[in-house]
Design a protein around this motif. Structure first.
Motif, PDB file in Angstrom:
ATOM      1  N   PRO A 143      14.894 -13.135   9.136  1.00  0.00           N
ATOM      2  CA  PRO A 143      15.957 -13.819  10.000  1.00  0.00           C
ATOM      3  C   PRO A 143      16.386 -12.398  10.909  1.00  0.00           C
ATOM      4  N   ASP A 144      17.060 -12.946  12.027  1.00  0.00           N
ATOM      5  CA  ASP A 144      17.501 -11.844  12.916  1.00  0.00           C
ATOM      6  C   ASP A 144      18.812 -11.184  12.166  1.00  0.00           C
ATOM      7  N   PRO A 198      16.035  -4.021   7.046  1.00  0.00           N
ATOM      8  CA  PRO A 198      14.855  -4.469   5.850  1.00  0.00           C
ATOM      9  C   PRO A 198      13.509  -3.596   5.829  1.00  0.00           C
ATOM     10  N   PHE A 199      13.150  -3.358   4.735  1.00  0.00           N
ATOM     11  CA  PHE A 199      11.689  -2.528   4.371  1.00  0.00           C
ATOM     12  C   PHE A 199      10.570  -3.387   5.652  1.00  0.00           C
ATOM     13  N   PRO A 200       9.707  -2.793   6.249  1.00  0.00           N
ATOM     14  CA  PRO A 200       8.688  -3.544   6.892  1.00  0.00           C
ATOM     15  C   PRO A 200       7.964  -4.462   5.927  1.00  0.00           C
ATOM     16  N   THR A 201       7.088  -5.427   6.392  1.00  0.00           N
ATOM     17  CA  THR A 201       6.654  -6.344   5.684  1.00  0.00           C
ATOM     18  C   THR A 201       5.585  -5.616   4.710  1.00  0.00           C
ATOM     19  N   GLU A 202       4.845  -4.960   5.460  1.00  0.00           N
ATOM     20  CA  GLU A 202       3.795  -4.190   4.799  1.00  0.00           C
ATOM     21  C   GLU A 202       4.004  -3.523   3.407  1.00  0.00           C
TER      22      GLU A 202
END
Length: 74
Positions: A22-23, A31-35
């Motif tokens: 979400p924006d 947020p933490f990066p998805t990786e």
């Protein structure tokens, strides 16, 4: 060893495509990066850790921090 067999960047891109973040209009911490999140979930599954223990182990173990990308090499 997992780095040689798993393309975490591609896996993170697939997760972002399937479930976009979400924006941040409301603010808050970034947020933490998805990786990083994918790697943390893998640690949880491989070591069968409940949430509290996963958090503790990530704070305690340098190897987990390195794998997840939370530790910046000196």
């Amino acid at each position: 060893m997992l780095e040689r067999h798993v393309d975490f960047a591609a896996m993170a891109a697939s997760v972002d495509k399937a479930a976009p973040r979400p924006d941040r209009e409301r603010g808050g911490s970034p947020p933490f990066p998805t990786e990083v999140m994918v790697r943390i979930l893998l640690i949880r599954q491989l070591f069968n850790l409940p949430d509290e223990q996963r958090e503790f182990q990530l704070l305690d173990r340098l190897s987990f921090q390195r794998f997840a990308g939370l530790l910046i090499p000196a």
